[in-house]
Structures are given as C-alpha cells and as structure tokens.
Design a protein around this motif. Structure first.
Motif, PDB file in Angstrom:
ATOM      1  N   ALA A  16       0.839  -1.314  -0.032  1.00 32.65           N
ATOM      2  CA  ALA A  16      -0.099  -0.013   0.114  1.00 32.65           C
ATOM      3  C   ALA A  16       0.878   1.199  -0.097  1.00 32.65           C
ATOM      4  CB  ALA A  16      -0.788   0.002   1.308  1.00 32.65           C
ATOM      5  N   THR A  17       2.064   1.320   0.653  1.00 32.57           N
ATOM      6  CA  THR A  17       2.904   2.419   0.926  1.00 32.57           C
ATOM      7  C   THR A  17       3.632   2.602  -0.530  1.00 32.57           C
ATOM      8  OG1 THR A  17       3.111   1.665   3.331  1.00 32.57           O
ATOM      9  CG2 THR A  17       4.715   3.388   2.143  1.00 32.57           C
ATOM     10  N   ARG A  18       3.962   1.705  -0.796  1.00 33.54           N
ATOM     11  CA  ARG A  18       4.622   1.840  -2.369  1.00 33.54           C
ATOM     12  C   ARG A  18       3.842   1.879  -3.614  1.00 33.54           C
ATOM     13  NH1 ARG A  18      10.372  -2.040  -1.446  1.00 33.54           N
ATOM     14  NH2 ARG A  18      11.153  -1.316   0.339  1.00 33.54           N
ATOM     15  N   GLY A  19       2.830   1.599  -3.438  1.00 34.82           N
ATOM     16  CA  GLY A  19       1.669   1.516  -4.672  1.00 34.82           C
ATOM     17  C   GLY A  19       2.085   0.392  -5.203  1.00 34.82           C
TER      18      GLY A  19
ATOM     19  N   GLY B 100      -6.887   6.870   6.435  1.00 35.11           N
ATOM     20  CA  GLY B 100      -6.378   6.390   7.901  1.00 35.11           C
ATOM     21  C   GLY B 100      -6.720   4.911   8.297  1.00 35.11           C
ATOM     22  N   ILE B 101      -7.591   4.452   7.230  1.00 33.17           N
ATOM     23  CA  ILE B 101      -7.957   3.138   7.613  1.00 33.17           C
ATOM     24  C   ILE B 101      -7.159   2.019   6.767  1.00 33.17           C
ATOM     25  CG2 ILE B 101     -10.052   1.647   7.390  1.00 33.17           C
ATOM     26  CD1 ILE B 101     -10.375   3.496   9.653  1.00 33.17           C
ATOM     27  N   ARG B 102      -6.433   1.046   7.245  1.00 36.40           N
ATOM     28  CA  ARG B 102      -5.660   0.136   6.713  1.00 36.40           C
ATOM     29  C   ARG B 102      -6.653  -0.994   6.077  1.00 36.40           C
ATOM     30  NH1 ARG B 102      -1.697  -0.300  11.849  1.00 36.40           N
ATOM     31  NH2 ARG B 102      -3.945   0.209  12.998  1.00 36.40           N
ATOM     32  N   PRO B 103      -6.467  -0.832   4.690  1.00 39.96           N
ATOM     33  CA  PRO B 103      -7.195  -1.862   4.043  1.00 39.96           C
ATOM     34  C   PRO B 103      -7.553  -3.163   4.519  1.00 39.96           C
ATOM     35  CG  PRO B 103      -6.190  -0.640   2.372  1.00 39.96           C
ATOM     36  CD  PRO B 103      -5.525  -0.220   3.680  1.00 39.96           C
TER      37      PRO B 103
END
Length: 676
Positions: free
Chosen positions: A51-54, A581-584
């Motif tokens: 998620a952070t790195r796409g 703010g909600i982690r998938p």
C-alpha cells in the motif's frame, strides 16, 4: 535483543545479500523486529508495504519473522536453519531468492513449505563433519536424527554406519559435558546404542547437576530409556521423580512396575499417562482391547478423573484396534480405519457411557466422510460402514447432550470448531454457563465460553457473579488473544458488567485505568463495546486512525457503531472502504469478521484454514445489500481460502462434497473474479 553485527558475521553477510534482492514483481521485507512475530504478521507487513509503495496486491514477496530470527545467536552467528517465508507466486519467489549468498545454500521445500537458508559445510570421506565445525555438526545430527518412519506408537530411524556410530561415541568419551551430550546421546539411544558405561556416567552427572529438577535437562529423554533397557537399579526411582513426562519411556518397557506408575499418573487425568497405561496393560496381559478399555474407563470414572482422560483412553484404544494385524483395511483412497473405528466405539455397548461419549465427540466431523468414502468400498464393506454411521447418528444427540470441547487443550482446536457454535442450543448454553460456574475452568476456557455467551446475548448476571471472585487473582493475567476468535476474558467480563449496569463495573474500569500491568494497554479500548456511547466511539475512532497496532480496535468500533446506530455492522464496515487512515487489510478482515454480529470472529487476520471464515467470506460476497466494493472483498477472501487451494489443511477435515461445492461456488462467480 540488540545485535550489533558487521559483514564478518553470518547475520551481516545475509543482510547484505538480502538488500540486493527484489525486482520483476518480487520484493523482500526488511529484516524483522519483534512486531513481526508470526507468518500472519509477515503478510500484514507485506500488505502495508504494497500500500505504501503502490505495489500490486499480486506481487510476490519473501521475509523472515522474529521466531525464525532465533536461528541467529546474539553474536550474529547462524546457529540453525533460517526459514524464509513467502507469499504470492512460488516460482517467482524461488527465482528471486536464487541460490543464496556465497557460502550459504537455499533449500526449496515446495509450494507448501518455507525456504531454508543454511551454511555450506564440508565433510570427510565418511560423510562426517569436523567436530569443531559447529554448523557441520548440527547438519550431520539433523540428518541422522530424521526418522525414516513415524507412527502414533513408534518412530524408526535408519541404522548408523559404523563410522557414524564411532564418531558419536567419541563425542561422549572423556569428561561429561551435559549440554553437549544431549545432542550426541539422542541419535545413539534412538538406535538403542548408548552403552552401560555412557549411561551410568550421564546419569551421575545429571542427578548431581539437576538434583530436584531432573526434567530441566533435556537429555533425560535419552538416558531414561537406556536405564530401563539396561535394567539399571536406579531406573524406577528416576522415573518416579520425573513424573508423567516419563510415561512414553515406561510404555516402551512394559512391566508390572511400569504399569503401577502409569496407573497412578493416569488417574490424575494426564492424557499421555492414560494412553501409556492402556498400552502397557495391553502389552502385558493381551486382553481383548475393547474389554480392557472398558475396565480402565470404569476405573477412571470411579476415581473422578478429568474428562480428558477418557479422550486419551479412546485414542489409545483406537490406535491399538486399527494396528491389529486382522483389522480390515479399506482401499487406499478411502479413509483411515480409525474413522470407522471411532464411529463404532460410540455405539459399542461393551464400553461405558463416558468412553462412548468421548467417541461420539471425536466422530462429530467424520460421519459424512465415512458415508462419502463408503461408495469406494466393496459392497459388503460399504453396507457395513453405512450401517455403523446410521447407528451412530441415531444415538449421537443423546450422547452429546450437555457436552462440549476440551477447554484445556490447544486453543487452535477450539478455533477449529467455532463454527459449531454459530447458534447456541439450550444444551449448549447450559454447558457454557456451567463451565463459567466451575472453579476448575481456566482462563482459556473462561475466555471461550464467556465470549460465546456474550456475543449471542446469553451471558447473564449469574455468569458475572460466578466470575467476580476470580477476576483479580486470575483474570488479570496476560493471555494472548490475537490468534483466537475470542477476546481476553476480562475484556468481555467488563463489557458484560457495563451492559448489566452492575456495581462491579466501577471496580473493573478502575483497574483498566491503572497504568500497570502493561499488557492491558493495547486491549483496554476493547472494553468500550460494553454500554457504548458517543464518547467511547470517539475515543476508539481516534485510536483507529492514529495508525496504532490494531488488536481488535476497528472490529470493536464497527460493532459499537452498529449498536449505537441500530444497523448491521456490515453496513458500518462497508462505509469505511477507501476512508483515509483505515488500513485496507485490517478493514477487510473486519468486514468478513462481522458478517454475523451474533458471533464476530476476533482473530486478527482472515484464517484461510477455518470453516467460519470461509462461510463468512461467501456471505459477504453474495450479500445483495452490500456495495460492489464490499462484495469484492468477500470474493477475494473466498478465492484465497484454502478450501480449494489446500483443502487438506482445512480443519476439521472436509468431505470431497464440501470441496467440490466450494469449487462450484467459485466457478459460478468466475466473471466476478475476473472483474476484480
């Protein structure tokens, strides 16, 4: 543990190599900290990295976790095999890892195993390592100590070559080093090759060094069998001091004295001792195994041995009967003889009711498998097997009324049967209430029973009153619940007290407000589910979006919000899809977990081996009242479940019909899979 290492250590060299990996749809996670303790943690870290790195969710990855990191000593030396776990496409991971860094090798254990990294070592012409090469010695011992055959009752090893045996005896010559001797005595005694002189010297050093705590030295598991085998005069005194852990050795050397010791231990309810008692009794007296089990069962009942003792006796009886030379063997692709034997025992009038009840419980998940497999048996055997199932099903409800699982065993076993309690019968509820009122029920059992009653709205003031005398001394202890479907029992008890507006709620909340013990801080906010209000919802939400480690917080907020709004928690959860703010990966687990608010699933990751998670994933995927995005989450969880990918790993075991139905369900939705 802080380890300062450079490129001169194994850890330093492996880290340097690790940093060079990645590319072409394959990534590696950074070396672990304590927060990545399990494989579930590793997969969560990967989801967060993607998620952070796409990165696409389909990327392949590798990592090791903190338990694997124990392969390194504090100095950075590799003292064991380093397990490298992975996700995604197995072939891509294998290609990405390659052969390992120079001086090391990687073993590929296939699509259902971890990769293993270890040192490359040298051996002499006999295949023996230099005694000073710690890695070579470790690998040699691992090789010769790998069983060639293992059954429930015995383990067989390949014979040692003369040079290998001499090498091991040489390691035990000279002054006794108990720490080192453990590794060399075990492979010798596995072949009954410890000499009387070696045994006597090890015994003397062991009893002197570990007086009063003999089980502390792990080498006793080699020395005691040698003492019994050699008829050493101190063998029985040592066995008695070791206690129930020594049962396995006494079974291998049955005698009137071993039978006497095993009986005394069995009457305390120890499962291993019960099985040993039966086997030793059968070996010495050779009675009919069913009649022998009946006699021992009655003796256990007369001495009010714990219920688990009957289960242990059933296991021993089943193993003995299915090991008999004249036991009919079904076709190789049918089913284990033990399945049918268990069903037969449930209706065998020669057995006392407690043992038949144990059999009925053990057969609860096997009747359908036997019915299914009967179609592959010859006609006469099929008719006999189906008749046995019919007899079992006719008495099952009567035998199982007012019973429940063993609350003291492996907690994963309780998770495996959680789906049976999605609805509670009156008998189930009575059993759960009785367990909470029983002072013998431990923390794990309280957590399991109270969660079920509370979630179903069946927990009462009587349950609360029964537990109040125990909460300060017993329920304030740390109990990890991140891998279970239930919460810490004090969390649930506090919620119940708040809902009931009981005076004890104030004392409970005052304890939660104190700074110590530290273990409670991560779960304190989970008590907000009791008597929810907007202030509690706001405090929970603030934590949820803060990025703090989620141990049930989002699940609690969703359930709390649903109670306040009078809506189904699924609709609360689906509104959070795409919310900043909600982690998938946390939301996906929560969405599946709240599909049935009468029994939410609290495990902090979707368990791909669970019946409960499979059914909830299906329900979310097929729910017409949910958005396409929410249903896609259910579909993704269903696709990744083991029910069609690795059905043998689902617990309890599946029938072929269940697996085929799951495949048909997925195939009927293949268009949605492609669209996702």
């Amino acid at each position: 543990m802080v380890v300062l290492v450079g490129l001169t250590t194994d850890l330093g060299r492996i880290k340097a190599w690790w940093r060079t990996l990645g590319g072409d749809g394959f990534v590696v996670l950074p070396p672990p900290t304590r927060s990545r303790y399990t494989q579930s943690d590793g997969h969560e870290d990967a989801a967060e990295m993607f998620a952070t790195r796409g990165l696409p969710e389909t990327a392949s990855f590798a990592y090791w976790h903190w338990q694997s990191h124990d392969a390194f000593a504090r100095s950075g030396e590799l003292t064991g095999v380093l397990c490298l776990h992975w996700g995604g496409d197995h072939a891509s991971v294998a290609a990405g890892l390659g052969e390992g860094p120079p001086g090391y090798r990687i073993v590929n254990n296939g699509p259902q195993g971890a990769f293993q990294l270890d040192k490359v070592t040298a051996t002499d012409a006999d295949g023996l390592p230099d005694p000073e090469d710690s890695a070579g010695v470790r690998q040699f011992l691992a090789r010769i100590d790998e069983p060639r055959r293992r059954t429930a009752r015995s383990t067989e090893y390949e014979p040692l070559a003369p040079a290998e045996e001499r090498w091991l005896h040489d390691r035990l010559s000279g002054p006794v080093d108990l720490d080192a001797a453990v590794r060399f005595a075990a492979p010798l005694e596995h072949r009954q090759a410890l000499t009387p002189d070696e045994t006597a010297r090890l015994l003397s050093a062991w009893r002197e060094t570990y007086a009063g705590r003999l089980t502390t030295w792990p080498g006793w598991r080699s020395v005691l069998p040698a003492l019994l085998r050699q008829k050493h005069p101190e063998a029985w005194e040592v066995a008695a001091e070791l206690g129930t852990e020594a049962a396995y050795a006494l079974v291998a050397h049955p005698s009137p004295r071993s039978l006497e010791l095993l009986r005394a231990w069995a009457l305390t309810g120890d499962g291993g001792a019960v099985r040993g008692w039966f086997r030793a009794h059968h070996a010495l007296h050779r009675p009919d195994p069913v009649r022998a089990a009946a006699a021992l069962s009655e003796e256990l009942t007369a001495h009010t041995a714990p219920e688990a003792a009957q289960t242990g006796l059933l296991c021993a009886l089943r193993e003995t009967v299915t090991d008999e030379p004249d036991t009919p063997r079904p076709a190789p692709d049918a089913f284990s003889p033990s399945l049918l034997a268990t069903i037969r025992f449930a209706t065998d009038d020669r057995l006392p009711r407690p043992l038949r009840v144990a059999a009925a419980k053990a057969a609860a998940d096997t009747a359908d498998r036997v019915r299914e497999a009967a179609g592959r048996l010859p006609a006469a055997e099929a008719t006999d097997a189906l008749a046995a199932v019919d007899r079992y099903e006719a008495v099952r409800d009567d035998l199982l009324a007012g019973t429940g699982p063993d609350l003291t065993g492996y907690e994963g076993g309780l998770g495996d049967i959680y789906h049976r309690y999605r609805t509670l019968s009156p008998a189930d509820a009575r059993w759960l209430h009785d367990r909470l009122a029983d002072p013998a029920t431990g923390v794990q059992g309280i957590a399991f029973c109270l969660e079920l009653l509370y979630a179903h709205g069946k927990a009462t003031e009587a349950d609360l009153v029964a537990l109040l005398p125990r909460w300060k001394k017993e329920l304030t202890k740390q109990y990890r619940t991140t891998y279970t479907e239930w919460r810490h029992p004090l969390t649930t008890l506090t919620c119940l007290a708040l809902d009931l507006e009981h005076p004890a709620a104030a004392d409970l909340l005052a304890w939660w407000a104190k700074p110590k013990p530290l273990w409670k801080e991560p779960v304190r906010l989970l008590t907000h589910l009791g008597a929810p209000d907007e202030a509690k919802a706001a405090e929970l939400w603030e934590f949820v979006v803060s990025g703090g480690h989620d141990t049930g917080h989002l699940m609690t907020w969703v359930l709390l919000r649903a109670r306040l709004d009078g809506t189904h928690p699924l609709h609360v959860a689906e509104k959070l899809i795409g919310e900043p703010g909600i982690r998938p990966y946390v939301l996906h687990r929560v969405l599946i977990g709240v599909a049935d608010p009468a029994q939410p699933l609290w495990h902090y990751a979707i368990d791909p081996r669970s019946h409960s998670w499979w059914h909830r994933a299906q329900e979310v995927a097929d729910n017409p009242r949910l958005s396409d995005a929410a249903r896609a989450i259910g579909m993704k969880a269903a696709r990744e479940h083991y029910i069609t990918r690795y059905p043998d790993e689902v617990r309890p075991p599946l029938t072929e019909g269940e697996v085929n139905a799951a495949r048909a369900w997925l195939e009927a939705r293949a268009d949605r899979t492609a669209a996702d």
